[in-house]
Design a protein around this motif. Structure first.
Motif, PDB file in Angstrom:
ATOM      1  N   ALA A   1       0.846  -1.197   0.000  1.00  0.00           N
ATOM      2  CA  ALA A   1       0.000   0.000   0.000  1.00  0.00           C
ATOM      3  C   ALA A   1       0.879   1.244   0.000  1.00  0.00           C
ATOM      4  O   ALA A   1       1.743   1.394   0.860  1.00  0.00           O
ATOM      5  CB  ALA A   1      -0.911   0.004   1.217  1.00  0.00           C
ATOM      6  N   ARG A   2       0.638   2.139  -0.954  1.00  0.00           N
ATOM      7  CA  ARG A   2       1.477   3.325  -1.071  1.00  0.00           C
ATOM      8  C   ARG A   2       0.737   4.630  -0.822  1.00  0.00           C
ATOM      9  O   ARG A   2       1.307   5.692  -0.906  1.00  0.00           O
ATOM     10  CB  ARG A   2       2.191   3.347  -2.439  1.00  0.00           C
ATOM     11  N   TYR A   3      -0.553   4.539  -0.530  1.00  0.00           N
ATOM     12  CA  TYR A   3      -1.221   5.684   0.083  1.00  0.00           C
ATOM     13  C   TYR A   3      -2.315   5.207   1.013  1.00  0.00           C
ATOM     14  O   TYR A   3      -2.837   4.094   0.878  1.00  0.00           O
ATOM     15  CB  TYR A   3      -1.710   6.716  -0.926  1.00  0.00           C
ATOM     16  N   LEU A   4      -2.617   6.060   1.984  1.00  0.00           N
ATOM     17  CA  LEU A   4      -3.744   5.845   2.873  1.00  0.00           C
ATOM     18  C   LEU A   4      -4.616   7.088   2.827  1.00  0.00           C
ATOM     19  O   LEU A   4      -4.144   8.200   3.078  1.00  0.00           O
ATOM     20  CB  LEU A   4      -3.283   5.601   4.311  1.00  0.00           C
ATOM     21  N   THR A   5      -5.888   6.910   2.454  1.00  0.00           N
ATOM     22  CA  THR A   5      -6.874   7.982   2.550  1.00  0.00           C
ATOM     23  C   THR A   5      -7.287   8.030   4.023  1.00  0.00           C
ATOM     24  O   THR A   5      -7.822   7.051   4.538  1.00  0.00           O
ATOM     25  CB  THR A   5      -8.094   7.689   1.662  1.00  0.00           C
ATOM     26  N   LEU A   6      -7.014   9.129   4.703  1.00  0.00           N
ATOM     27  CA  LEU A   6      -7.130   9.160   6.158  1.00  0.00           C
ATOM     28  C   LEU A   6      -8.519   8.809   6.660  1.00  0.00           C
ATOM     29  O   LEU A   6      -8.672   8.153   7.695  1.00  0.00           O
ATOM     30  CB  LEU A   6      -6.702  10.534   6.685  1.00  0.00           C
ATOM     31  N   THR A   7      -9.537   9.267   5.962  1.00  0.00           N
ATOM     32  CA  THR A   7     -10.909   8.868   6.295  1.00  0.00           C
ATOM     33  C   THR A   7     -11.635   8.532   4.998  1.00  0.00           C
ATOM     34  O   THR A   7     -11.241   8.972   3.918  1.00  0.00           O
ATOM     35  CB  THR A   7     -11.699   9.996   7.001  1.00  0.00           C
ATOM     36  N   TRP A   8     -12.691   7.771   5.124  1.00  0.00           N
ATOM     37  CA  TRP A   8     -13.675   7.702   4.033  1.00  0.00           C
ATOM     38  C   TRP A   8     -14.761   8.688   4.466  1.00  0.00           C
ATOM     39  O   TRP A   8     -14.475   9.687   5.133  1.00  0.00           O
ATOM     40  CB  TRP A   8     -14.188   6.267   3.853  1.00  0.00           C
ATOM     41  N   ASN A   9     -16.013   8.483   4.109  1.00  0.00           N
ATOM     42  CA  ASN A   9     -17.078   9.391   4.542  1.00  0.00           C
ATOM     43  C   ASN A   9     -17.260   9.364   6.057  1.00  0.00           C
ATOM     44  O   ASN A   9     -17.740  10.327   6.651  1.00  0.00           O
ATOM     45  CB  ASN A   9     -18.399   9.042   3.857  1.00  0.00           C
ATOM     46  N   ASN A  10     -16.908   8.236   6.672  1.00  0.00           N
ATOM     47  CA  ASN A  10     -16.979   8.111   8.120  1.00  0.00           C
ATOM     48  C   ASN A  10     -15.682   8.604   8.761  1.00  0.00           C
ATOM     49  O   ASN A  10     -14.595   8.399   8.236  1.00  0.00           O
ATOM     50  CB  ASN A  10     -17.216   6.655   8.511  1.00  0.00           C
ATOM     51  N   SER A  11     -15.812   9.252   9.890  1.00  0.00           N
ATOM     52  CA  SER A  11     -14.634   9.658  10.654  1.00  0.00           C
ATOM     53  C   SER A  11     -14.033   8.446  11.361  1.00  0.00           C
ATOM     54  O   SER A  11     -14.684   7.399  11.514  1.00  0.00           O
ATOM     55  CB  SER A  11     -15.010  10.710  11.698  1.00  0.00           C
ATOM     56  N   VAL A  12     -12.787   8.590  11.783  1.00  0.00           N
ATOM     57  CA  VAL A  12     -12.148   7.599  12.649  1.00  0.00           C
ATOM     58  C   VAL A  12     -11.860   8.272  13.983  1.00  0.00           C
ATOM     59  O   VAL A  12     -12.041   9.486  14.134  1.00  0.00           O
ATOM     60  CB  VAL A  12     -10.854   7.050  12.003  1.00  0.00           C
TER      61      VAL A  12
END
Length: 396
Positions: free
Chosen positions: A164-175
């Motif tokens: 994996a070479r990127y991480l999208t920090l959130t999707w529509n839901n928060s973390v």
């Protein structure tokens, strides 16, 4: 009478010559666009075919009659580097999200194992360029949604080690450690706080150390600017558009666009009609009211209404390609030519501009850019060179 006939004949010949010139002009224009597209490095930073097709048992190594994507259509579209998004919704949480992420990566690895002459996993720019030079599709993994690391740094490291070479920090839901655009705008009263917390800042520092791109699509404004304050690497916005042209929380406002440029990052434009056309949702509601409401009295979301429209109605909703080009123009004017790329979101979206039916239609985008007056050098930057530079910056 004879003179009138001669004048009519001359006028007809002029019209025929004009039509012929127009036809051959378009032919030559299309040929030039195809040449540029073929010669350019083409990188699409976001595609959801793993979730949409691979996880449903479809063999994307062969042409399939559903969705936007398979290897034959990726080839037809001249896409050299395809980022395969690893995604799940908020229903997956601790104990399930990380496992499902790995299951999707397993699915991609099976495709690669079954079609080794067609596609290969790449984890750095050297292997990327080597794979492309061999005539193969270079596969990059991007994880869409910070919930897939389940609040554990070792899970982040594990996904990086798997490619994996990127991480999208959130999707529509928060973390727990970062808030999403959806929650910051539509559910803000339910949030205890916005932006990154201490663990979120640790995630950013660790991603910088690993050389993993920070993807700021989907994140809220507070999260966005919190990241900008602490990252020491350029950021990616893998599939978002201009808020000024379509006021959707998923799109970037002008100050965000300028901040990405100042950071030397890249914003990649999304093909979704709902992020392009300011009338998209209004049109859905009008068509739904006209075609469906009498038979369906249940209160539904706009997306749910879209699903119930006929195929002909859905076709009416598709905006012209010019709207996508407008968003590209806007980004280029505000951020500069060096900070714009393409992130189609194919197989993750329900409606696309006319002329972009699936992966095989990517050359139409190049033709549109050429018609807008972009130089070959600038088109090459938008199609892939900007993202390649961004990837190299992570390795430094």
């Amino acid at each position: 009478m004879k003179r009138l006939r001669l004048q009519n004949d001359l006028m007809m010949k002029k019209n025929l010559l004009f039509v012929a010139a127009l036809f051959w002009g378009f032919q030559l224009f299309g040929q030039e666009a195809q040449r540029i597209h073929t010669d350019a490095l083409v990188i699409d930073t976001h595609n959801d075919v793993l979730y949409q097709s691979v996880m449903r048992g479809k063999d994307i190594g062969k042409r399939i009659n559903t969705g936007h994507t398979d290897l034959p259509r990726i080839r037809e579209g001249g896409i050299d580097v395809q980022v395969f998004a690893v995604w799940c919704n908020e229903k997956y949480g601790k104990g399930t999200a990380f496992a499902y992420a790995n299951k999707q990566i397993d699915g991609l690895m099976n495709v690669i194992q079954n079609y080794p002459s067609e596609i290969a996993l790449v984890t750095d720019t050297e292997s990327l360029q080597r794979t492309v030079s061999q005539g193969k599709i270079a596969a990059v993994i991007g994880v869409e949604g910070g919930h897939m690391i389940e609040g554990r740094m070792d899970y982040l490291d594990s996904l990086f080690s798997r490619g994996a070479r990127y991480l999208t920090l959130t999707w529509n839901n928060s973390v727990d450690w970062a808030t999403s655009a959806t929650d910051e705008t539509r559910h803000s009263k339910k949030l205890k706080s916005k932006g990154l917390n201490d663990f979120g800042r640790q995630v950013i520092h660790r991603m910088n150390e690993l050389g993993m791109m920070i993807d700021l699509s989907h994140v809220g404004r507070q999260t966005f600017f919190d990241v900008m304050e602490i990252t020491n690497k350029p950021v990616l916005v893998s599939h978002s558009n201009a808020y000024a042209l379509m006021a959707h929380p998923r799109n970037l406002q002008d100050d965000q666009i300028k901040a990405v440029a100042e950071n030397d990052g890249v914003i990649c434009l999304n093909f979704y009609s709902g992020f392009l056309d300011p009338m998209h949702y209004t049109k859905i509601n009008r068509l739904y009211a006209k075609q469906v409401t009498a038979q369906d009295t249940v209160r539904r979301s706009t997306d749910s209404k879209f699903d119930r429209l006929s195929a002909a109605a859905k076709e009416q909703l598709r905006p012209p390609l010019s709207l996508l080009l407008d968003h590209i123009d806007y980004m280029v004017q505000l951020a500069g030519i060096d900070h714009v790329g393409i992130g189609s979101d194919f197989d993750g979206i329900s409606s696309t501009p006319k002329g972009l039916d699936d992966c095989g239609d990517f050359p139409h985008l190049t033709e549109g850019l050429l018609q807008r007056g972009y130089s070959e050098a600038d088109i090459r930057k938008i199609l892939g060179e900007n993202v390649l530079r961004l990837m190299k910056a992570q390795e430094e």
